[in-house]
Design a protein around this motif. Structure first.
Motif, PDB file in Angstrom:
ATOM      1  N   CYS A  80       0.640  -1.240   0.197  1.00 16.13           N
ATOM      2  CA  CYS A  80      -0.502  -0.023  -0.197  1.00 16.13           C
ATOM      3  C   CYS A  80       0.815   1.012  -0.605  1.00 16.13           C
ATOM      4  N   THR A  81       1.973   0.722   0.750  1.00 11.74           N
ATOM      5  CA  THR A  81       3.057   2.292   0.327  1.00 11.74           C
ATOM      6  C   THR A  81       3.286   2.554  -0.859  1.00 11.74           C
ATOM      7  N   ILE A  82       3.524   1.007  -1.006  1.00  8.24           N
ATOM      8  CA  ILE A  82       4.307   1.523  -2.901  1.00  8.24           C
ATOM      9  C   ILE A  82       2.865   2.476  -3.868  1.00  8.24           C
ATOM     10  N   ALA A  83       1.935   2.136  -3.382  1.00  5.23           N
ATOM     11  CA  ALA A  83       0.561   2.584  -4.304  1.00  5.23           C
ATOM     12  C   ALA A  83       0.479   3.983  -4.127  1.00  5.23           C
ATOM     13  N   LEU A  84       1.024   4.608  -3.048  1.00  2.00           N
ATOM     14  CA  LEU A  84       0.903   5.761  -2.225  1.00  2.00           C
ATOM     15  C   LEU A  84       2.090   6.709  -2.666  1.00  2.00           C
ATOM     16  N   ALA A  85       2.638   5.781  -3.085  1.00  2.59           N
ATOM     17  CA  ALA A  85       3.897   6.949  -3.730  1.00  2.59           C
ATOM     18  C   ALA A  85       4.111   6.907  -5.544  1.00  2.59           C
ATOM     19  N   GLY A  86       2.436   6.323  -5.822  1.00  2.13           N
ATOM     20  CA  GLY A  86       2.444   7.004  -7.097  1.00  2.13           C
ATOM     21  C   GLY A  86       3.073   6.041  -8.485  1.00  2.13           C
ATOM     22  N   PRO A  87       3.667   4.696  -8.107  1.00  2.00           N
ATOM     23  CA  PRO A  87       4.467   4.169  -9.222  1.00  2.00           C
ATOM     24  C   PRO A  87       3.870   4.556 -10.803  1.00  2.00           C
ATOM     25  N   THR A  88       4.890   3.776 -11.940  1.00  4.96           N
ATOM     26  CA  THR A  88       4.458   4.169 -13.186  1.00  4.96           C
ATOM     27  C   THR A  88       4.806   3.299 -13.857  1.00  4.96           C
ATOM     28  N   HIS A  89       4.619   2.632 -14.669  1.00 11.43           N
ATOM     29  CA  HIS A  89       5.136   1.850 -16.013  1.00 11.43           C
ATOM     30  C   HIS A  89       5.119   2.230 -17.161  1.00 11.43           C
ATOM     31  N   ASP A  90       5.754   1.540 -18.317  1.00 15.45           N
ATOM     32  CA  ASP A  90       5.489   1.726 -19.354  1.00 15.45           C
ATOM     33  C   ASP A  90       4.614   0.970 -20.090  1.00 15.45           C
ATOM     34  N   GLN A  91       3.743   2.005 -21.088  1.00 15.62           N
ATOM     35  CA  GLN A  91       2.555   1.639 -21.378  1.00 15.62           C
ATOM     36  C   GLN A  91       3.131   1.727 -22.818  1.00 15.62           C
ATOM     37  N   ARG A  92       2.771   1.024 -24.242  1.00 18.02           N
ATOM     38  CA  ARG A  92       2.971   0.836 -26.119  1.00 18.02           C
ATOM     39  C   ARG A  92       1.414   1.166 -25.897  1.00 18.02           C
ATOM     40  N   LEU A  93       1.452   1.707 -26.766  1.00 19.31           N
ATOM     41  CA  LEU A  93       0.156   2.446 -26.894  1.00 19.31           C
ATOM     42  C   LEU A  93       0.096   2.829 -28.863  1.00 19.31           C
ATOM     43  N   PRO A  94      -1.131   2.929 -29.314  1.00 15.29           N
ATOM     44  CA  PRO A  94      -0.411   2.505 -30.872  1.00 15.29           C
ATOM     45  C   PRO A  94      -0.734   4.295 -31.044  1.00 15.29           C
ATOM     46  N   ARG A  95      -0.397   4.864 -31.719  1.00 11.21           N
ATOM     47  CA  ARG A  95      -0.260   6.504 -33.015  1.00 11.21           C
ATOM     48  C   ARG A  95      -1.527   6.409 -33.790  1.00 11.21           C
ATOM     49  N   ASN A  96      -2.284   7.407 -33.345  1.00 12.16           N
ATOM     50  CA  ASN A  96      -3.627   7.813 -33.605  1.00 12.16           C
ATOM     51  C   ASN A  96      -2.764   9.155 -34.728  1.00 12.16           C
ATOM     52  N   ARG A  97      -1.739  10.616 -34.107  1.00 14.86           N
ATOM     53  CA  ARG A  97      -1.507  11.299 -35.186  1.00 14.86           C
ATOM     54  C   ARG A  97      -0.421  11.002 -36.243  1.00 14.86           C
ATOM     55  N   ALA A  98       0.004   9.720 -36.581  1.00 17.62           N
ATOM     56  CA  ALA A  98       1.598  10.523 -37.202  1.00 17.62           C
ATOM     57  C   ALA A  98       0.677   9.798 -38.547  1.00 17.62           C
ATOM     58  N   VAL A  99       2.213  10.601 -39.245  1.00 16.32           N
ATOM     59  CA  VAL A  99       2.064  10.404 -40.811  1.00 16.32           C
ATOM     60  C   VAL A  99       3.126   9.224 -41.112  1.00 16.32           C
ATOM     61  N   VAL A 100       2.949   8.534 -42.472  1.00 14.70           N
ATOM     62  CA  VAL A 100       4.093   8.093 -42.676  1.00 14.70           C
ATOM     63  C   VAL A 100       3.860   7.867 -43.850  1.00 14.70           C
ATOM     64  N   MET A 101       4.990   8.299 -44.791  1.00 13.06           N
ATOM     65  CA  MET A 101       4.912   8.381 -46.450  1.00 13.06           C
ATOM     66  C   MET A 101       6.037   7.253 -46.975  1.00 13.06           C
ATOM     67  N   LEU A 102       5.567   6.180 -47.956  1.00 13.84           N
ATOM     68  CA  LEU A 102       6.288   5.320 -48.085  1.00 13.84           C
ATOM     69  C   LEU A 102       6.696   5.379 -49.712  1.00 13.84           C
ATOM     70  N   ALA A 103       7.909   5.235 -49.399  1.00 13.74           N
ATOM     71  CA  ALA A 103       8.452   5.668 -50.914  1.00 13.74           C
ATOM     72  C   ALA A 103       9.213   4.548 -51.877  1.00 13.74           C
ATOM     73  N   ILE A 104       8.526   4.402 -52.770  1.00 14.72           N
ATOM     74  CA  ILE A 104       9.173   3.050 -53.498  1.00 14.72           C
ATOM     75  C   ILE A 104       9.568   4.018 -54.845  1.00 14.72           C
ATOM     76  N   ASP A 105      10.429   2.383 -55.274  1.00 13.20           N
ATOM     77  CA  ASP A 105      12.058   3.483 -56.687  1.00 13.20           C
ATOM     78  C   ASP A 105      10.853   2.240 -57.156  1.00 13.20           C
ATOM     79  N   VAL A 106      10.437   2.805 -58.557  1.00 11.89           N
ATOM     80  CA  VAL A 106      10.599   2.197 -59.108  1.00 11.89           C
ATOM     81  C   VAL A 106      10.862   2.314 -60.862  1.00 11.89           C
ATOM     82  N   SER A 107      11.560   2.939 -60.627  1.00  8.93           N
ATOM     83  CA  SER A 107      12.955   2.300 -61.912  1.00  8.93           C
ATOM     84  C   SER A 107      13.123   0.995 -62.046  1.00  8.93           C
ATOM     85  N   GLN A 108      13.967   1.220 -63.698  1.00  3.77           N
ATOM     86  CA  GLN A 108      14.566  -0.311 -64.489  1.00  3.77           C
ATOM     87  C   GLN A 108      15.161  -1.207 -64.432  1.00  3.77           C
ATOM     88  N   SER A 109      15.873  -1.109 -62.812  1.00  2.00           N
ATOM     89  CA  SER A 109      16.342  -1.745 -62.004  1.00  2.00           C
ATOM     90  C   SER A 109      15.954  -2.496 -61.441  1.00  2.00           C
TER      91      SER A 109
END
Length: 336
Positions: A80-109
């Motif tokens: 209970c002492t640990i709880a009162l001290a406000g422990p934290t932990h790492d949370q892995r959350l999905p991004r919602n505002r990120a922008v990703v540009m996928l640029a694909i090479d279509v040269s003859q090679s």
């Protein structure tokens, strides 16, 4: 660590460390008081009782198990002492505002068949899987580039549009890597202005896919060159993840002759380095899928600090209940 019904109970940091120190001292004081009381009781018994007569009347000494309820109660107070001290932990959350540009090479090679059925077809298959598995809230754009760069899909959460664009890729002459990067940066700036939802621009990333070095312009340090574009991306806070795809044995047919088009990773690695991004290589579709999976994991999620008080409170309450139960079973009374 996450326990069923209890939630996260990790100890990766405290919001109120002084509460932890204060109550830890209190708990330690209670434990010390209990030990002093037990020792004092034993001394009084030895002082006023005839031990020989007591041994003949009492068939057995008090069991050491009688201390278990008190120990459990002390553990409960610590939790209970640990709880009162406000422990934290790492949370892995999905991004919602990120922008990703996928640029694909279509040269003859990209027609080279060193990767079955050819580099472009393999790239299309793996890229569509990447699109399908990317976190739904991310705005994804698609660029095709050869001698010029074309935005096929502006950043959007509509994955069907991205898949159709990738399906319709067609090869063309030359490789303008720098122009592809500048075009991606322009699209990111445009969509960042309309997304909103925060005081800062949304996080952005460019995924640059190619099998060789830039040919237009020939010098990557030119104003429109790949290295210049990579430095600009760094200045704008947009890292570039590069993927070099192919083998040293690639070749294409040009005017009836076989022309070697070995994969060239050196330029792609330098582009990633200049932009503070990461570089990857893949020589077959299995390796390419693995690279895309790694990128999906990096781009699609973010790690944030989350509150972990509830789990510790529940654990403390559970141990307190066990202390009460043990006291009733062992000492026939509550541990008060």
């Amino acid at each position: 660590m996450t326990l069923p019904l209890l939630g996260p109970v990790s100890l990766t940091g405290f919001q109120h460390i002084w509460w932890f120190v204060l109550f830890l001292v209190v708990v330690a004081g209670l434990v010390g008081f209990y030990l002093v009381v037990q020792r004092s009781r034993r001394r009084r018994l030895q002082q006023f009782a005839n031990t020989e007569l007591l041994d003949s009347v009492s068939s057995k000494r008090p069991s050491k198990w009688r201390h278990i309820p008190a120990a459990l109660l002390a553990i409960s107070l610590l939790l209970c002492t640990i709880a009162l001290a406000g422990p934290t932990h790492d949370q892995r959350l999905p991004r919602n505002r990120a922008v990703v540009m996928l640029a694909i090479d279509v040269s003859q090679s990209m027609r080279a068949t060193d990767v079955e059925p050819n580099r472009l077809a393999a790239a299309q298959e793996a890229s569509k899987q990447f699109v399908d598995e990317l976190t739904p809230g991310i705005n994804l754009g698609v660029i095709a580039y050869a001698g010029t760069a074309t935005v096929l899909v502006s950043p959007t959460t509509n994955r069907d549009a991205s898949r159709r664009a990738i399906d319709n890729l067609q090869v063309a002459d030359r490789t303008a890597t720098g122009e592809a990067i500048f075009t991606a940066l322009s699209s990111i700036s445009t969509v960042a202005a309309v997304i909103g939802g925060g005081d800062e621009p949304p996080p952005a990333r460019i995924v640059l896919f190619s099998d060789g070095k830039e040919t237009a312009p020939s010098n990557p340090d030119n104003p429109k060159g790949a290295f210049t574009a990579a430095r600009t991306a760094k200045d704008q806070g947009v890292p570039i993840s590069t993927i070099s795809f192919g083998t040293p044995n690639g070749s294409v047919e040009v005017n009836g002759e076989r022309v070697p088009v070995p994969v060239d990773s050196e330029m792609m690695e330098k582009v990633a380095q200049l932009s503070d991004g990461e570089s990857y290589t893949a020589s077959n579709i299995a390796e390419l899928n693995k690279v895309y999976s790694t990128l999906q994991d990096q781009i699609g999620y973010e790690t944030v600090r989350g509150e972990a008080t509830t789990g510790w409170l529940r654990l403390g309450a559970l141990v307190a209940a066990l202390a009460a139960l043990a006291s009733l079973l062992i000492n026939r009374r509550l541990p008060l």
